[in-house]
Write a protein that holds these residues in place. Structure first.
Motif, short mmCIF file in Angstrom:
data_model
loop_
_atom_site.label_atom_id
_atom_site.label_comp_id
_atom_site.label_asym_id
_atom_site.label_seq_id
_atom_site.Cartn_x
_atom_site.Cartn_y
_atom_site.Cartn_z
N TYR A 152 0.79 -1.23 0.00
CA TYR A 152 0.00 0.00 0.00
C TYR A 152 0.83 1.28 0.00
O TYR A 152 0.27 2.37 -0.20
CB TYR A 152 -0.93 0.03 1.22
CG TYR A 152 -1.91 -1.13 1.25
CD1 TYR A 152 -2.58 -1.53 0.10
CD2 TYR A 152 -2.17 -1.82 2.43
CE1 TYR A 152 -3.48 -2.59 0.11
CE2 TYR A 152 -3.07 -2.88 2.47
CZ TYR A 152 -3.73 -3.26 1.30
OH TYR A 152 -4.61 -4.30 1.32
N LEU A 153 2.12 1.19 0.24
CA LEU A 153 2.96 2.39 0.31
C LEU A 153 4.00 2.36 -0.80
O LEU A 153 4.44 1.29 -1.23
CB LEU A 153 3.68 2.46 1.66
CG LEU A 153 2.83 2.49 2.94
CD1 LEU A 153 3.75 2.47 4.16
CD2 LEU A 153 1.94 3.72 2.97
N ARG A 207 0.44 8.95 -2.09
CA ARG A 207 -0.48 7.81 -2.12
C ARG A 207 -0.81 7.47 -3.57
O ARG A 207 -1.13 8.34 -4.38
CB ARG A 207 -1.75 8.13 -1.35
CG ARG A 207 -2.63 6.90 -1.12
CD ARG A 207 -3.88 7.22 -0.32
NE ARG A 207 -4.85 7.97 -1.08
CZ ARG A 207 -5.18 9.23 -0.85
NH1 ARG A 207 -4.63 9.89 0.15
NH2 ARG A 207 -6.07 9.85 -1.60
N TYR A 216 -3.91 3.06 2.81
CA TYR A 216 -2.65 3.77 3.07
C TYR A 216 -2.37 3.82 4.57
O TYR A 216 -1.24 3.56 5.00
CB TYR A 216 -2.72 5.19 2.51
CG TYR A 216 -1.41 5.95 2.60
CD1 TYR A 216 -0.52 5.96 1.54
CD2 TYR A 216 -1.07 6.65 3.76
CE1 TYR A 216 0.69 6.65 1.62
CE2 TYR A 216 0.12 7.35 3.86
CZ TYR A 216 0.99 7.33 2.79
OH TYR A 216 2.19 8.00 2.89
#
Length: 379
Positions: A152-153, A207, A216
């Motif tokens: 997610y990052l 993001r 996030y």
């Protein structure tokens, strides 16, 4: 398990005095005058030359190769994890499993010491086996948390957040192993914590479009929690050396790495099976953006690079010192972040650049304090 060489236990090495102590005195008892920066650099150069001449060329070749392995393999492993998710990979369990699937590679390096050097394996007592099982379980959980972070990052953000493991290593080391926390360590803790806060304040700038706010935040939280668990693992590993192993030879360190990785592999494999992710690998490979062959290449190289990084870190610890290993560990944070910006075009805002700079400053503060407090520093 991603090593943090700067906080691993010391090993028997040849030591030299590099940095002058603030309490040095002359033979008559009067204090030595403070040395200028040029004098300190001159002394460092002299000691470095002495150290170089006392070691064979093969030693320096092996040390350079080990340093290169750390600087290339660990960042490569992190970037490959991000590449997996960026190309359509979805299984956090698979990428966690890959991190420890290469454990037999490390085990192969133990065979020559057993066969040719006639070294006996360390006896597996109940307490030692139990400690390996616990560390293996924690390592499996740690790898899974980092998998969520890289899912997610951006790789540059995940790498910077993971640097907070130094903070947790120092804290857990204080409570579990009774390691001292110096002023320089406190300074590093404050600085690195500030870097993490900066990244949190700038979360909107990096993001990905296909990542929701909740995802996030989840990646951010799991990265920090994983770093905390990472610090706990190193403190417990050092406790195992202090209480159960005692010996600090190269093969004992490798044995611990192999056994912990083996149990982490077992626990992660169970998780993959329960989650039915092995069955999903075929369809995931077909839908991989770079092609089915690339899917398996990414996974194979992820396994190899992680184990090569572990071997390189272990060798640097044994051949040189915790201080040098700490320097290399600090350098690989900006290496990973910069490589992610170049290869993945990660957004690099002013906040993230500032975070990168002060993270490096925090590592430098810790390493300098460690060096200054020691009257003998290994080279």
């Amino acid at each position: 398990m991603d090593m943090d060489p700067s906080l691993a236990p010391d090993y028997p090495q040849l030591s030299y005095s590099i940095l002058p102590s603030h309490e040095e005195t002359k033979e008559d008892g009067s204090p030595e005058p403070s040395l200028s920066l040029l004098d300190q650099l001159s002394r460092f150069k002299t000691v470095a030359c002495e150290a170089y001449t006392r070691k064979p060329a093969s030693y320096w070749i092996l040390l350079v190769l080990s340093i290169g392995s750390m600087l290339v393999a660990f960042p490569a492993s992190s970037l490959l994890s991000r590449l997996y998710f960026a190309n359509g990979g979805e299984s956090k369990w698979i990428i966690s499993w890959v991190s420890v699937a290469g454990w037999p590679l490390t085990a192969l390096f133990l065979l020559p010491s057993y066969i040719f050097l006639k070294i006996q394996p360390t006896p597996l007592t109940f307490k030692l086996t139990l400690s390996y099982i616990v560390l293996g379980f924690l390592s499996a959980a740690d790898n899974l948390m980092y998998a969520y972070a890289y899912a997610y990052l951006p790789a540059s953000t995940a790498s910077l957040l993971a640097s907070s493991s130094l903070v947790f290593s120092a804290i857990f080391g204080y409570f579990i192993v009774k390691n001292k926390i110096k002023v320089s360590t406190l300074n590093a803790i404050v600085i690195i914590t500030a870097a993490v806060v900066l990244i949190g304040l700038d979360s909107d700038s990096d993001r990905f479009g296909n990542v929701s706010d909740s995802q996030y935040r989840l990646g951010f939280i799991w990265d920090i929690v994983g770093s905390a668990l990472h610090g706990l693992i190193f403190a417990l590993s050092e406790l195992v050396f202090v209480k159960l192993l005692g010996r600090r030879s190269f093969h004992v360190v490798l044995e611990q790495q192999v056994m912990v990785s083996l149990f982490a592999f077992i626990f992660t494999t169970i998780g993959v099976i329960v989650n039915n992710d092995f069955k999903g690998m075929k369809s995931e490979a077909k839908n991989f953006k770079s092609g089915e062959a690339s899917y398996y290449v990414v996974l194979i190289w992820s396994a190899l690079t992680f184990q090569l990084g572990v071997l390189g870190g272990t060798a640097v610890l044994f051949l040189a010192s915790t201080v040098l290993a700490g320097v290399i560990n600090a350098v690989r944070v900006p290496v990973t972040s910069i490589a992610a910006v170049i290869l993945f075009h990660d957004p690099m805002s002013g906040f993230k650049i500032l975070s990168l700079i002060i993270t490096f400053w925090g590592f430098g503060s810790y390493i300098y304090g460690y060096s200054s407090a020691s009257t003998k520093v290994s080279l």
